[in-house]
Design an enzyme around this catalytic site. Structure first.
Site, PDB file in Angstrom:
ATOM      1  N   PRO A  57      10.291  14.779  17.116  1.00  0.00           N
ATOM      2  CA  PRO A  57       8.964  14.809  17.721  1.00  0.00           C
ATOM      3  C   PRO A  57       9.044  14.862  19.241  1.00  0.00           C
ATOM      4  O   PRO A  57       9.841  14.164  19.847  1.00  0.00           O
ATOM      5  CB  PRO A  57       8.321  13.497  17.264  1.00  0.00           C
ATOM      6  CG  PRO A  57       9.307  12.774  16.451  1.00  0.00           C
ATOM      7  CD  PRO A  57      10.586  13.538  16.428  1.00  0.00           C
ATOM      8  N   GLU A  58       8.222  15.708  19.825  1.00  0.00           N
ATOM      9  CA  GLU A  58       8.117  15.771  21.271  1.00  0.00           C
ATOM     10  C   GLU A  58       6.810  15.098  21.690  1.00  0.00           C
ATOM     11  O   GLU A  58       6.109  14.531  20.866  1.00  0.00           O
ATOM     12  CB  GLU A  58       8.179  17.233  21.730  1.00  0.00           C
ATOM     13  CG  GLU A  58       9.502  17.897  21.327  1.00  0.00           C
ATOM     14  CD  GLU A  58       9.638  19.323  21.829  1.00  0.00           C
ATOM     15  OE1 GLU A  58       9.031  19.638  22.871  1.00  0.00           O
ATOM     16  OE2 GLU A  58      10.334  20.110  21.185  1.00  0.00           O
TER      17      GLU A  58
ATOM     18  N   LYS B  37       8.485   9.272  25.089  1.00  0.00           N
ATOM     19  CA  LYS B  37       8.607   9.772  23.723  1.00  0.00           C
ATOM     20  C   LYS B  37       8.522   8.656  22.699  1.00  0.00           C
ATOM     21  O   LYS B  37       8.855   8.839  21.540  1.00  0.00           O
ATOM     22  CB  LYS B  37       9.937  10.508  23.549  1.00  0.00           C
ATOM     23  CG  LYS B  37       9.918  11.951  24.005  1.00  0.00           C
ATOM     24  CD  LYS B  37      11.148  12.654  23.457  1.00  0.00           C
ATOM     25  CE  LYS B  37      11.209  14.104  23.895  1.00  0.00           C
ATOM     26  NZ  LYS B  37      12.351  14.805  23.334  1.00  0.00           N
TER      27      LYS B  37
ATOM     28  N   ARG C  50      21.675  24.416  22.668  1.00  0.00           N
ATOM     29  CA  ARG C  50      20.415  24.460  21.922  1.00  0.00           C
ATOM     30  C   ARG C  50      19.771  25.820  22.118  1.00  0.00           C
ATOM     31  O   ARG C  50      20.005  26.495  23.125  1.00  0.00           O
ATOM     32  CB  ARG C  50      19.487  23.347  22.403  1.00  0.00           C
ATOM     33  CG  ARG C  50      20.204  22.011  22.375  1.00  0.00           C
ATOM     34  CD  ARG C  50      19.278  20.892  22.675  1.00  0.00           C
ATOM     35  NE  ARG C  50      18.269  20.753  21.630  1.00  0.00           N
ATOM     36  CZ  ARG C  50      17.209  19.966  21.758  1.00  0.00           C
ATOM     37  NH1 ARG C  50      17.015  19.309  22.861  1.00  0.00           N
ATOM     38  NH2 ARG C  50      16.344  19.866  20.784  1.00  0.00           N
TER      39      ARG C  50
END
Ligand SMILES: [Zn+2]
Length: 270
Positions: free
Chosen positions: A2-3, A54, A260
């Site tokens: 989750p961001e 976060k 990434r």
């Protein structure tokens, strides 16, 4: 993972579900969480929940002052509010790592891969000492330029630095750079003033839009009612290798940066 928009969605959902509730009992079911002493929360009233970077902070009012349960969901963590205290049928009980029994219903910490973390703190100062929150007023074009300083890091990687901007991850970093038409490979310090301004506008707009649509769900992210987010359908480049750029029609590229994936359009992001 989750961001910011997903964490904000969880925090808002928890705030609505938990505010005014009272803790009746606490069960930690995972040996990895046994170091936590949550006994002082028994009998506490819940004052709400909010996002801190976060993480989600659940706020408890105890006789000794406010206490904050900081939850980092990591890969597969889900906080579920269950009005009847039961687990939804699609969630096996063996993956519940913790449960707060409330005067009405229960809060369940469900986390199959068990990478999520819980911490109990009595102030949020330490939790906040990361980078600037991208949705705060503090983030302006000049503040962004100040944060970047002389960093020559490629912009996409720079945007992921939690010590500079807290809460941006791989999905939104790609989407933001596409939106403001800047190449992910540009050295961060090479941004012109008007590009920095455009980047700030895109960052806030995309994060706010995702929050309105309850975040992006690929597989694991769910809000407190167990529902998926729907921002996935608004993504322009993330995960769209080879598909036409919605702006110019050129094929979306996938590139590896810092191990990434970055997705971008080499035609209209310069
Ligand atoms: Zn394009």
């Amino acid at each position: 993972v989750p961001e910011l928009p997903e964490v904000e969605t969880v925090a808002r959902g928890l705030d609505r579900a938990l505010r005014g509730r009272c803790v009746r009992g606490i069960e930690l079911l995972d040996p990895k969480l046994q170091h936590l002493d949550l006994r002082q929360l028994k009998g506490a009233a819940i004052d709400g929940a909010r996002r801190v970077g976060k993480r989600v902070a659940i706020v408890f009012s105890t006789p000794r002052g406010e206490r904050y349960l900081l939850v980092h969901l990591r890969m597969t963590g889900v906080l579920l509010y269950s009005p009847n205290g039961l687990l939804p049928e699609d969630k096996p009980a063996k993956h519940i790592r913790g449960r707060l029994r409330l005067d009405r219903g229960a809060l369940l910490f469900y986390d199959p891969r068990r990478f999520g973390t819980l911490d109990l703190v009595d102030d949020l100062t330490a939790a906040r000492e990361q980078g600037v929150d991208p949705l705060s007023r503090e983030l302006t074009a000049s503040r962004l330029a100040q944060l970047i300083g002389v960093s020559k890091q490629p912009l996409k990687l720079w945007l992921l630095r939690q010590d500079k901007l807290a809460g941006l991850g791989n999905i939104y970093a790609s989407e933001i750079l596409w939106d403001c038409q800047v190449s992910p490979n540009r050295p961060a310090c090479g941004l012109a003033a008007e590009e920095a301004a455009a980047l700030v506008i895109s960052t806030k707009a995309i994060l706010r839009k995702s929050i309105r649509h309850a975040g992006t769900t690929f597989s694991d992210f769910h809000n407190v009612n167990g529902e998926a987010g729907s921002f996935l359908r608004f993504l322009k480049v993330y995960g769209k290798t080879g598909q036409p750029c919605p702006r110019c029609g050129a094929a979306i590229q996938r590139q590896v940066q810092g191990q990434r994936s970055t997705f971008w359009c080499s035609q209209c992001q310069t």
